[in-house]
Design a protein around this motif. Structure first.
Motif, PDB file in Angstrom:
ATOM      1  N   GLN A   1       0.826  -1.201   0.000  1.00 34.11           N
ATOM      2  CA  GLN A   1       0.000   0.000   0.000  1.00 34.11           C
ATOM      3  C   GLN A   1       0.859   1.249   0.000  1.00 34.11           C
ATOM      4  OE1 GLN A   1      -2.753  -0.048   3.332  1.00 34.11           O
ATOM      5  NE2 GLN A   1      -4.438  -0.476   1.930  1.00 34.11           N
ATOM      6  N   VAL A   2       0.257   2.312  -0.521  1.00 36.75           N
ATOM      7  CA  VAL A   2       0.938   3.606  -0.538  1.00 36.75           C
ATOM      8  C   VAL A   2      -0.044   4.674  -0.083  1.00 36.75           C
ATOM      9  CG1 VAL A   2       2.170   5.317  -1.926  1.00 36.75           C
ATOM     10  CG2 VAL A   2       2.363   2.879  -2.485  1.00 36.75           C
ATOM     11  N   GLN A   3       0.347   5.460   0.892  1.00 37.86           N
ATOM     12  CA  GLN A   3      -0.431   6.639   1.268  1.00 37.86           C
ATOM     13  C   GLN A   3       0.228   7.867   0.647  1.00 37.86           C
ATOM     14  OE1 GLN A   3       0.172   4.292   4.049  1.00 37.86           O
ATOM     15  NE2 GLN A   3      -1.751   3.492   3.255  1.00 37.86           N
ATOM     16  N   LEU A   4      -0.604   8.724   0.080  1.00 39.17           N
ATOM     17  CA  LEU A   4      -0.132   9.956  -0.545  1.00 39.17           C
ATOM     18  C   LEU A   4      -0.818  11.135   0.139  1.00 39.17           C
ATOM     19  CD1 LEU A   4      -0.483   8.825  -4.275  1.00 39.17           C
ATOM     20  CD2 LEU A   4       1.601   8.809  -2.897  1.00 39.17           C
ATOM     21  N   VAL A   5      -0.034  12.097   0.586  1.00 36.29           N
ATOM     22  CA  VAL A   5      -0.589  13.247   1.290  1.00 36.29           C
ATOM     23  C   VAL A   5      -0.109  14.527   0.615  1.00 36.29           C
ATOM     24  CG1 VAL A   5      -0.773  14.470   3.475  1.00 36.29           C
ATOM     25  CG2 VAL A   5      -0.627  11.968   3.457  1.00 36.29           C
ATOM     26  N   GLU A   6      -1.073  15.258   0.056  1.00 37.37           N
ATOM     27  CA  GLU A   6      -0.756  16.521  -0.605  1.00 37.37           C
ATOM     28  C   GLU A   6      -0.814  17.691   0.380  1.00 37.37           C
ATOM     29  OE1 GLU A   6      -3.434  14.126  -3.535  1.00 37.37           O
ATOM     30  OE2 GLU A   6      -3.388  14.611  -1.395  1.00 37.37           O
ATOM     31  N   SER A   7      -0.060  18.716   0.066  1.00 35.65           N
ATOM     32  CA  SER A   7      -0.107  19.960   0.844  1.00 35.65           C
ATOM     33  C   SER A   7       0.342  21.108  -0.053  1.00 35.65           C
ATOM     34  CB  SER A   7       0.782  19.875   2.081  1.00 35.65           C
ATOM     35  OG  SER A   7       2.131  19.658   1.712  1.00 35.65           O
ATOM     36  N   GLY A   8       0.085  22.323   0.410  1.00 33.14           N
ATOM     37  CA  GLY A   8       0.564  23.501  -0.293  1.00 33.14           C
ATOM     38  C   GLY A   8      -0.478  24.279  -1.064  1.00 33.14           C
ATOM     39  N   GLY A   9      -1.705  23.780  -1.100  1.00 31.11           N
ATOM     40  CA  GLY A   9      -2.749  24.515  -1.804  1.00 31.11           C
ATOM     41  C   GLY A   9      -3.148  25.773  -1.054  1.00 31.11           C
ATOM     42  N   GLY A  10      -3.951  26.583  -1.719  1.00 31.54           N
ATOM     43  CA  GLY A  10      -4.421  27.809  -1.090  1.00 31.54           C
ATOM     44  C   GLY A  10      -4.952  28.782  -2.108  1.00 31.54           C
ATOM     45  N   LEU A  11      -5.146  30.002  -1.667  1.00 33.55           N
ATOM     46  CA  LEU A  11      -5.655  31.079  -2.514  1.00 33.55           C
ATOM     47  C   LEU A  11      -4.479  31.913  -3.019  1.00 33.55           C
ATOM     48  CD1 LEU A  11      -7.989  32.837  -3.630  1.00 33.55           C
ATOM     49  CD2 LEU A  11      -7.960  34.046  -1.433  1.00 33.55           C
ATOM     50  N   VAL A  12      -4.462  32.159  -4.312  1.00 35.31           N
ATOM     51  CA  VAL A  12      -3.392  32.951  -4.902  1.00 35.31           C
ATOM     52  C   VAL A  12      -3.986  33.848  -5.981  1.00 35.31           C
ATOM     53  CG1 VAL A  12      -2.832  31.141  -6.584  1.00 35.31           C
ATOM     54  CG2 VAL A  12      -1.090  32.824  -5.945  1.00 35.31           C
ATOM     55  N   GLN A  13      -3.394  34.999  -6.171  1.00 32.10           N
ATOM     56  CA  GLN A  13      -3.874  35.924  -7.194  1.00 32.10           C
ATOM     57  C   GLN A  13      -3.392  35.487  -8.573  1.00 32.10           C
ATOM     58  OE1 GLN A  13      -2.662  39.897  -6.084  1.00 32.10           O
ATOM     59  NE2 GLN A  13      -4.408  40.121  -4.702  1.00 32.10           N
TER      60      GLN A  13
END
Length: 114
Positions: A1-13
């Motif tokens: 098994q592989v767990q993938l965890v994303e980060s870094g999203g948000g609001l940008v102009q």
């Protein structure tokens, strides 16, 4: 098994930049392939960028020249550097791999708006 965890999203102009990260629970070098996909509201999930064990990379036409995929094998992390963002880049961005089954992260939301 592989767990993938994303980060870094948000609001940008519009015109701004973001860097997304995808941390894997296994060696990405041993897995050998990692991709980013995105899904805009009301649309299908589309391929964005991919990277292989030999560091070969490929991109969707819509992001080529603006986005860069990279990896840090020591940290089992894949990155997506996104520059010159436009409102059309607004989507949930997902990390994906075949290892050998198909695995997806839960996604991180990127909103490009003034």
């Amino acid at each position: 098994q592989v767990q993938l965890v994303e980060s870094g999203g948000g609001l940008v102009q519009p015109g701004g930049s973001l860097r997304l990260s995808c941390a894997a629970s296994r060696s990405i070098f041993s897995i050998g392939n990692m991709q980013w996909y995105r899904q805009a509201p009301g649309k299908q999930r589309d391929f964005v960028a991919g990277i292989s064990r030999d560091d070969s990379k490929n991109y969707a036409d819509s992001v080529n020249g603006r986005f860069t995929i990279s990896s840090d094998n020591a940290k089992n992390t894949v990155f997506l550097q996104m520059n010159s963002l436009t409102p059309d880049d607004t989507a949930v961005y997902y990390c994906h791999t075949w290892a050998p089954m198909e695995y997806w992260g839960v996604g991180t939301l990127v909103t490009v708006s003034s």
